[in-house]
Design a protein around this motif. Structure first.
Motif, short mmCIF file in Angstrom:
data_model
loop_
_atom_site.label_atom_id
_atom_site.label_comp_id
_atom_site.label_asym_id
_atom_site.label_seq_id
_atom_site.Cartn_x
_atom_site.Cartn_y
_atom_site.Cartn_z
N LYS A 209 14.77 43.67 -7.39
CA LYS A 209 14.72 44.97 -7.66
C LYS A 209 16.05 45.85 -7.71
O LYS A 209 16.83 45.67 -7.08
N HIS A 210 15.97 46.57 -8.95
CA HIS A 210 17.20 47.33 -9.16
C HIS A 210 17.37 48.33 -7.94
O HIS A 210 16.62 49.33 -7.95
N ILE A 211 18.36 48.25 -7.05
CA ILE A 211 18.79 49.40 -6.27
C ILE A 211 20.17 49.78 -6.30
O ILE A 211 21.09 48.53 -5.99
N PRO A 212 20.54 50.87 -6.65
CA PRO A 212 21.89 51.16 -6.68
C PRO A 212 22.91 51.25 -5.50
O PRO A 212 23.90 51.29 -5.74
N GLU A 213 22.07 51.02 -4.36
CA GLU A 213 23.04 51.21 -3.08
C GLU A 213 22.90 49.60 -2.51
O GLU A 213 21.75 49.09 -2.67
N SER A 214 23.87 49.20 -1.84
CA SER A 214 23.79 48.03 -1.08
C SER A 214 24.00 48.27 0.38
O SER A 214 25.15 48.74 0.74
N PRO A 215 23.21 47.79 1.05
CA PRO A 215 23.40 48.18 2.55
C PRO A 215 24.24 46.99 3.33
O PRO A 215 24.68 46.20 2.60
N LEU A 216 25.11 47.51 4.39
CA LEU A 216 26.28 46.82 4.73
C LEU A 216 25.81 46.24 6.12
O LEU A 216 26.31 45.37 6.76
N ASN A 217 24.85 47.15 6.95
CA ASN A 217 24.67 46.54 8.17
C ASN A 217 23.18 46.86 8.56
O ASN A 217 22.54 47.62 8.14
N THR A 218 22.57 45.90 9.49
CA THR A 218 21.17 46.25 9.95
C THR A 218 21.50 47.65 11.17
O THR A 218 22.47 47.68 11.57
N PHE A 219 20.38 48.54 11.11
CA PHE A 219 20.52 49.47 11.99
C PHE A 219 19.17 50.09 12.40
O PHE A 219 18.02 49.75 11.75
N THR A 220 19.20 50.90 13.49
CA THR A 220 17.80 51.33 14.02
C THR A 220 18.13 53.00 14.25
O THR A 220 19.23 53.30 14.78
N VAL A 221 17.38 53.75 14.18
CA VAL A 221 17.11 55.17 14.41
C VAL A 221 16.17 55.44 15.25
O VAL A 221 14.97 55.23 14.96
N TYR A 222 16.49 56.07 16.55
CA TYR A 222 15.52 56.45 17.66
C TYR A 222 15.64 57.99 17.27
O TYR A 222 16.28 58.71 17.59
N ASP A 223 14.26 58.45 17.00
CA ASP A 223 13.95 59.78 16.72
C ASP A 223 15.16 60.44 15.94
O ASP A 223 15.46 59.81 15.04
N SER A 224 15.65 61.53 16.43
CA SER A 224 16.80 62.14 15.60
C SER A 224 18.09 62.47 16.93
O SER A 224 18.77 63.13 16.71
N SER A 225 17.83 61.39 17.62
CA SER A 225 18.91 61.67 18.87
C SER A 225 19.98 60.39 18.85
O SER A 225 21.20 60.56 19.47
N LEU A 226 19.91 59.33 18.43
CA LEU A 226 20.60 58.27 18.37
C LEU A 226 20.28 57.16 17.35
O LEU A 226 19.20 56.77 16.79
N ALA A 227 21.43 56.49 17.01
CA ALA A 227 21.38 55.37 16.20
C ALA A 227 22.26 54.19 16.66
O ALA A 227 23.28 54.41 17.17
N THR A 228 21.76 52.87 16.11
CA THR A 228 22.46 51.95 16.58
C THR A 228 22.80 51.02 15.34
O THR A 228 21.79 50.66 14.52
N VAL A 229 24.08 50.59 15.28
CA VAL A 229 24.49 49.58 14.05
C VAL A 229 24.85 48.36 14.69
O VAL A 229 25.75 48.43 15.24
N GLU A 230 24.43 47.34 13.81
CA GLU A 230 24.85 45.96 14.53
C GLU A 230 25.78 45.38 13.46
O GLU A 230 25.82 45.62 12.33
N THR A 231 26.94 44.70 14.26
CA THR A 231 28.04 44.09 13.36
C THR A 231 27.98 42.65 13.79
O THR A 231 27.23 42.28 14.92
N GLU A 232 28.74 41.97 13.20
CA GLU A 232 28.87 40.35 13.65
C GLU A 232 29.35 40.12 15.24
O GLU A 232 29.08 39.32 15.85
#
Length: 279
Positions: A209-232
């Motif tokens: 599917k054509h998607i002009p953006e490419s994601p770099l990381n898995t991430f989670t957003v909790y409500d509007s108060s916190l986000a976590t980003v996983e790296t290697e």
């Protein structure tokens, strides 16, 4: 602004020192500053001694109350942004025991009402079958049985209908063969089952599917108060509202490319058939 994980701990003490010095330079006692900010004197004291990391809103209120010049305020605010960023090294997490991290994540699950998960290459704990959970821990040295048990216990939160969950996963995440074909079929059946829960939206993004953006990381957003980003090598926790908004916006964009409901289940059935063909 670049964030160096090695500097995150220092930034908190630097922020406390900067705010304390600005108050002294302004000639204000702690109780007067507290009144101007609508805070308690105890909170101001804890901020200035580094026992409490102030939120970005707290810092903004303090800087306004002290009438700090714009350029200096910007520098302090950047320091506050780093102080509100947490780095958890994967090696340190393993030393402490991965079950502790699962307890921390379970607490986040319980304290949040709306959680968004974007998964690039693997499925997360809430979506995993028991076999997938065990396979995901196979490379970790030592006894991981307690961590596996905690991961499976976390899945009960999915049945709490006071919470809303949205999962967006790429085809790669759904089809990454962490298990033999027959077990992967069972894993995909679990995805289908979870997708039918009334408080869960599960979307898949097919390859091609054509998607002009490419994601770099898995991430989670909790409500509007916190986000976590996983790296290697670890996990970044973000509390700055600008960072959280950026990840919410990114999630909404990828969500727009995903298939949900029956379309998602049809696609999952196709991928399951591919595994069955390998038997």
């Amino acid at each position: 602004m670049a964030i160096d994980p090695e500097e995150l701990g220092h930034s908190r003490s630097d922020l406390a020192k900067a705010l304390r010095e600005l108050r002294v330079q302004a000639g204000l006692a702690g109780d007067r500053l507290a009144r101007r900010c609508g805070m308690t004197q105890s909170k101001i004291s804890k901020i200035e001694t580094g026992r409490t990391v102030p939120s970005l809103v707290d810092v903004e209120l303090i800087l306004r109350a002290l009438e700090v010049p714009a350029e200096l305020a910007r520098q302090v605010f950047d320091l506050a942004r780093v102080a509100n960023t947490e780095w958890q090294d994967i090696r340190a997490l393993r030393k402490k025991g991965l079950e502790r991290k699962q307890a921390e994540l379970a607490a986040l699950d319980q304290s949040s009402s709306e959680i968004r998960y974007f998964l690039i290459s693997m499925l997360n704990t809430l979506l995993a079958s028991p076999e997938y959970v065990r396979a995901s821990l196979a490379h970790v040295p030592g006894d991981t049985s307690r961590a596996a048990m905690k991961k499976l216990e976390r899945q009960t939160v999915l049945y709490d209908e006071s919470k809303a969950f949205t999962f967006v996963l790429t085809e790669q995440a759904a089809r990454w063969a962490l298990l033999p074909p027959r077990a992967m079929v069972m894993q995909i059946e679990r995805l289908v089952s979870v997708s039918r829960l009334p408080n869960v939206r599960l979307g898949v993004i097919p390859l091609g599917k054509h998607i002009p953006e490419s994601p770099l990381n898995t991430f989670t957003v909790y409500d509007s108060s916190l986000a976590t980003v996983e790296t290697e090598t670890g996990i970044i926790t973000l509390r700055d509202r600008r960072d959280i908004k950026a990840y919410r916006d990114a999630f909404a964009m990828y969500e727009g490319y995903a298939l949900f409901g029956e379309e998602a289940r049809e696609k999952l059935a196709e991928w399951s058939a591919l595994f069955l063909g390998g038997l």
